[in-house]
Design an enzyme around this catalytic site. Structure first.
Site, PDB file in Angstrom:
ATOM      1  N   TYR A 254       0.577  -1.189  -0.215  1.00 47.05           N
ATOM      2  CA  TYR A 254       0.161   0.004  -0.079  1.00 47.05           C
ATOM      3  C   TYR A 254       1.285   1.781  -0.364  1.00 47.05           C
ATOM      4  O   TYR A 254       0.102   2.540  -0.317  1.00 47.05           O
ATOM      5  CB  TYR A 254      -1.316  -0.088   0.813  1.00 47.05           C
ATOM      6  CG  TYR A 254      -1.526  -0.971   0.802  1.00 47.05           C
ATOM      7  CD1 TYR A 254      -2.669  -1.029   0.086  1.00 47.05           C
ATOM      8  CD2 TYR A 254      -2.114  -1.670   2.866  1.00 47.05           C
ATOM      9  CE1 TYR A 254      -4.087  -2.043   0.055  1.00 47.05           C
ATOM     10  CE2 TYR A 254      -3.038  -3.272   1.995  1.00 47.05           C
ATOM     11  CZ  TYR A 254      -3.769  -3.241   1.412  1.00 47.05           C
ATOM     12  OH  TYR A 254      -5.022  -4.373   1.034  1.00 47.05           O
ATOM     13  N   ILE A 255       1.978   1.046   0.071  1.00 47.45           N
ATOM     14  CA  ILE A 255       2.995   2.411   0.217  1.00 47.45           C
ATOM     15  C   ILE A 255       4.179   2.302  -0.371  1.00 47.45           C
ATOM     16  O   ILE A 255       4.798   1.429  -1.363  1.00 47.45           O
ATOM     17  CB  ILE A 255       4.024   2.445   2.127  1.00 47.45           C
ATOM     18  CG1 ILE A 255       4.093   1.043   2.101  1.00 47.45           C
ATOM     19  CG2 ILE A 255       2.533   3.167   2.596  1.00 47.45           C
ATOM     20  CD1 ILE A 255       4.859   1.097   3.811  1.00 47.45           C
TER      21      ILE A 255
END
Length: 913
Positions: A137-138
């Site tokens: 997600y990052i």
């Protein structure tokens, strides 16, 4: 025998010589292999691997292997856009022979330092301890700083990766003290490393000083802010200690706010420690709120009657609001661990930066030389039409020989010898390029190359100055927003017993001799804490100091018991005792400052049968008058007489005392209550730690007793009155601190932010427990000068007018009337006032005629209807004046000019009495 039995027999280890032992009761021999022989090398190999390849950073680039491999992998993927962290982790696994979890954790730590990695998404919170989102997600990419400072393929030494399929850097060519900027922490086998992070801009400034031959002085700077005492930092070496504290402010009497936390903690762990201390009774709080988001904000609500100053000290003493960090600067240099100080690390990093920059310049110079060489070859090759000489050649060798022969007359024009590779390169020139060749453009290009070579050589000849300029450019490009976060302070020692909350109640059974906190059916003595000591006096003249317990035997026939304060020289004990069953009666006065816990001390001459006939404990050294009643059977002519303890000097507890009578005493009664025989307590203010003390550290404030107050004036134009307890906290921006005297007039000059001019006023502070603002409420208003001297002159300096210096002007403040605190004041209607400072009037009389000032104040109050009744103020002021006249302290000026505080307005001056 089955197959399994055969395999077991085959796998049984052969007997080693000397490694057998006589076996069991059946006589069979058991084969034994001793573990030390098997593991002595394996453990050393494992320990070396953990130290070199996992836990301890390299001195040269300041990185652990996993960090180096992450950065190298990100450089491989670098295209200016963000990459999923999961992709970076997967690519790094080509170089790092461990799981993705360890790589991900290391990458998150790098990203949270906000130096080498530009992050996007939820990367966790260093304040709250919240973890980062999942790697899918990052996103991340290398920061511009990292691209400028960390990488250079031409100066990097490469090695094969663990599986031999790829190449990875042995060390990255970092041209910056990265190890000190980021810090490092790791635990290896038998070895640990803890290097504290330092400030980006301070490291650059210190590196420049190193290159200039100066000794650097650097101290850590923590990303969580807070305050730190580096007096025992020891340059980061083992044995040093750094004390870090949270920044706690008083919002009001019932609320504290924590805005910065110590390094190594989170808001969660900090709150847990506060709650635990509250549950144990060390501190008293009503409730706690965590409003932390982008910035830390922890609100601590106090119950009524709890001192906020004392609670702050208790938070530092019993919670994680104050921690001690022990640095241990260990690094890897040439495949060996080395313990090295921060200053030496900085020096080595600066020297390595010089070497790397020199190497880059030499590579650049060689590249320029090669470009110039080929440009010269091309120019001669085309302008002299050497390419036509190869038209008749039939073989490749003949072509090369023809070109070489054509170049020979011009060899002196070339930067270096012409090689076979140079000639082959000339044959690659296309006909189209030859036909469009422009000699003027070629000359300009060669001229630029020569200029660049000259500049490069100049940099090489002045490599130190070039490196200094390089550091300055780094600070200019990346230093903004990287100011110091941790405030450097010197901390005063907090005595836990003085600030701990009274969470217990002390009880005593005087006859049986027990005392403790669990004896609720017995006599209540006082409130105490579970870390207090108690002092016990018994009828037989013995004294004992012991620790508070639930129930403990302290001796029978107790005449006095209370909590004990070490080094308390103001509490005085007055006793009358009989020496032996029929001996002489003595009296003495003494304090108890220090003792050995649980040791019994005799306060008499030590003879058996001695007895204390009279005892008092006086908190402020009071000395009473007592009546001595002798027995009726004595032959003394006077059987009832008075003695005064004030006639006795205060001596040590072992002193024998003064003789009262040789006759038998029937009883001793108190006739008159005593008054203190001790002088007022002398108080000093230590500006370094912003605390009061009685140890003569800092500026002497005055003698204090009873209800005396301290007047504190701050830079924002506010004053408040404080008590003289040593646990009191004071603001950082104090411009005046002194003993409060209601008869003293305060003179002040301030800059009025709205009207853009200076105002002067004189006023008398009122007795209040609140902060009072005595200058304008406009945003830009700020105090310029303040004094409590009765005779003071304002020295006014002017700006240049039409290039001319205007002479200073003096204003006698006696000409300014005393006015209300809320009054705006009298404007200084001068043109172009630069600054105003106070100086003491050299012609001031020795006697302070404050009566006239008092009458002046009373008159002004009457006019403003601010007094009721007037005579009450007059009476109090006259009394204060009489006290001031008896004070031997003479007026003395003090000027405060704190250059470290950024202020738009002029300088500040304080004159203290």
């Amino acid at each position: 025998m089955d197959d399994k039995g055969k395999r077991d027999e085959e796998e049984t280890p052969k007997e080693l010589p000397g490694n057998t032992a006589e076996g069991n009761s059946t006589g069979d021999e058991a084969r034994v292999t001793h573990l030390p022989q098997l593991y002595q090398n394996w453990f050393l190999d494992y320990a070396s691997y953990v130290i070199l390849e996992r836990a301890v950073p390299a001195l040269e680039d300041g990185l652990k292997p996993v960090q180096r491999r992450i950065l190298h992998s990100m450089m491989e993927l670098e295209d200016g856009r963000y990459n999923k962290t999961a992709n970076v982790i997967g690519n790094t696994m080509k170089y790092h022979p461990h799981g993705d979890a360890s790589i991900g954790d290391a990458m998150v730590q790098l990203g949270q330092r906000e130096l080498l990695i530009d992050t996007q998404g939820n990367w966790g919170n260093i304040y709250t301890g919240d973890s980062a989102a999942a790697p899918r997600y990052i996103e991340a990419r290398l920061s511009k700083f990292a691209l400028d400072v960390v990488f250079n393929d031409e100066t990097t030494i490469w090695q094969a990766s663990y599986d031999g399929r790829n190449k990875e850097p042995v060390l990255l060519p970092v041209k910056f003290p990265l190890l000190l900027a980021q810090g490092a922490e790791g635990i290896a086998v038998g070895l640990a490393c803890k290097i504290l992070p330092h400030n980006f801009n301070e490291l650059i400034d210190a590196s420049i000083n190193v290159l200039k031959g100066k000794k650097p002085h650097i101290y850590p700077d923590f990303p969580t802010g807070g305050m730190a005492d580096f007096s025992n930092y020891n340059d980061g070496l083992k044995g040093g200690k750094v004390i870090v504290r949270a920044k706690i402010n008083i919002t009001d009497k019932k609320t504290l706010v924590i805005t910065e936390i110590p390094f190594g903690t989170t808001t969660t762990s900090l709150i847990d420690s506060i709650v635990a201390a509250n549950e144990k009774g060390k501190i008293k709080i009503r409730n706690i709120e965590d409003n932390t988001a982008e910035l830390v904000e922890i609100l601590i609500h106090l119950p009524a009657g709890v001192s906020p100053d004392k609670t702050i000290d208790a938070l530092y003493a019993f919670t994680d609001c104050a921690l001690s960090i022990s640095p241990n600067a260990c690094v890897i240099e040439k495949d060996k661990p080395r313990f090295i100080g921060a200053s030496e690390m900085l020096r080595i990093a600066a020297e390595r930066t010089v070497q790397l920059l020199q190497k880059e310049l030499e590579i650049k110079k060689n590249d320029l030389t090669e470009q110039l060489h080929f440009a010269s070859l091309e120019k001669i090759f085309i302008e002299k039409r050497i390419y036509r000489d190869i038209e008749e050649c039939e073989t490749w060798e003949e072509v090369l020989e023809a070109i070489d022969a054509g170049l020979k007359p011009h060899k002196k024009k070339f930067p270096r010898e012409v090689t076979r590779e140079d000639i082959i390169k000339l044959t690659d020139i296309k006909i189209k390029r030859i036909s469009k060749y422009d000699a003027f453009i070629a000359e300009e290009f060669m001229k630029k190359l020569l200029d660049q070579m000259k500049t490069t050589q100049h940099h090489l000849d002045n490599i130190i100055e070039y490196t200094i300029d390089y550091y300055k450019e780094l600070k200019k490009k990346y230093g903004e927003g990287r100011e110091r976060k941790t405030e450097i302070k010197a901390f005063d020692t907090i005595v836990a017993t003085q600030v701990v909350a009274t969470n217990q109640k002390l009880y005593v059974n005087r006859i049986e001799g027990f005392a403790g906190t669990s004896m609720r059916k017995d006599e209540f003595v006082c409130d105490c804490s579970d870390i207090d000591d108690i002092i016990v006096f018994r009828r037989d003249g013995t004294m004992l100091v012991t620790k508070v317990a639930e129930k403990a035997f302290v001796g029978k026939d107790i005449i006095y018991i209370n909590t004990f304060k070490r080094n308390d020289d103001r509490t005085t004990y007055n006793i009358v005792y009989r020496d032996g069953p029929k001996g002489t009666t003595f009296m003495k006065r003494f304090p108890v400052t220090s003792v050995i816990r649980d040791k019994e001390y005799s306060l008499t001459r030590g003879n058996e049968g001695s007895e204390i006939l009279y005892f008092t404990a006086n908190l402020n050294g009071e000395a009473e008058v007592v009546t001595i009643n002798l027995k009726a059977t004595t032959t003394a002519r006077v059987k009832i007489f008075d003695v005064n303890f004030a006639d006795l000097a205060i001596k040590g507890r072992d002193a024998m005392g003064n003789v009262v009578t040789k006759y038998p005493v029937r009883k001793v009664n108190q006739k008159e209550k005593g008054v203190s025989t001790l002088s007022a307590q002398k108080i000093w203010f230590d500006d370094t730690v912003h605390r009061l003390n009685t140890d003569e550290r800092g500026v002497f404030i005055g003698d204090f007793a009873g209800e005396d107050k301290i007047l504190v004036i701050t830079q924002d134009g506010q004053y408040r009155l404080s008590n003289f307890e040593l646990t009191s906290h004071f603001e950082e921006d104090i411009v005046h601190i002194g003993k409060f005297n209601p008869a003293k007039v305060i003179s002040a000059v301030y800059w009025e932010g709205e009207k853009k001019k200076y105002y002067v006023k004189r006023f008398m502070p009122e007795l209040t427990d609140k902060k009072v603002k005595f200058i304008s409420e406009a945003d830009a208003s700020q105090l310029e000068a303040v004094s409590d001297l009765p005779y003071v002159i304002a020295d006014i300096k002017f700006s240049k007018e039409k290039g001319k210096e205007l002479p200073d002007e003096k204003l006698d403040l006696k000409e300014i009337p005393v006015m209300s605190i809320k009054a705006l004041g009298k404007p200084l209607n001068y043109s172009k006032v630069k600054e105003v400072q106070f100086i003491a009037d050299p012609n001031a009389p020795k006697e302070l005629p404050l009566e006239s000032l008092i009458e002046e104040v009373v008159q002004s109050k009457e006019e403003e209807n601010e007094m009721s009744p007037v005579e009450e103020l007059k009476t109090k002021a006259i009394a204060a004046f009489q006290k001031a006249k008896s004070d031997p302290a003479a007026p003395r000026p003090k000027t405060t000019n704190d250059k470290s505080k950024k202020r738009k307005g002029p300088s500040q001056t304080s004159l203290d009495l």
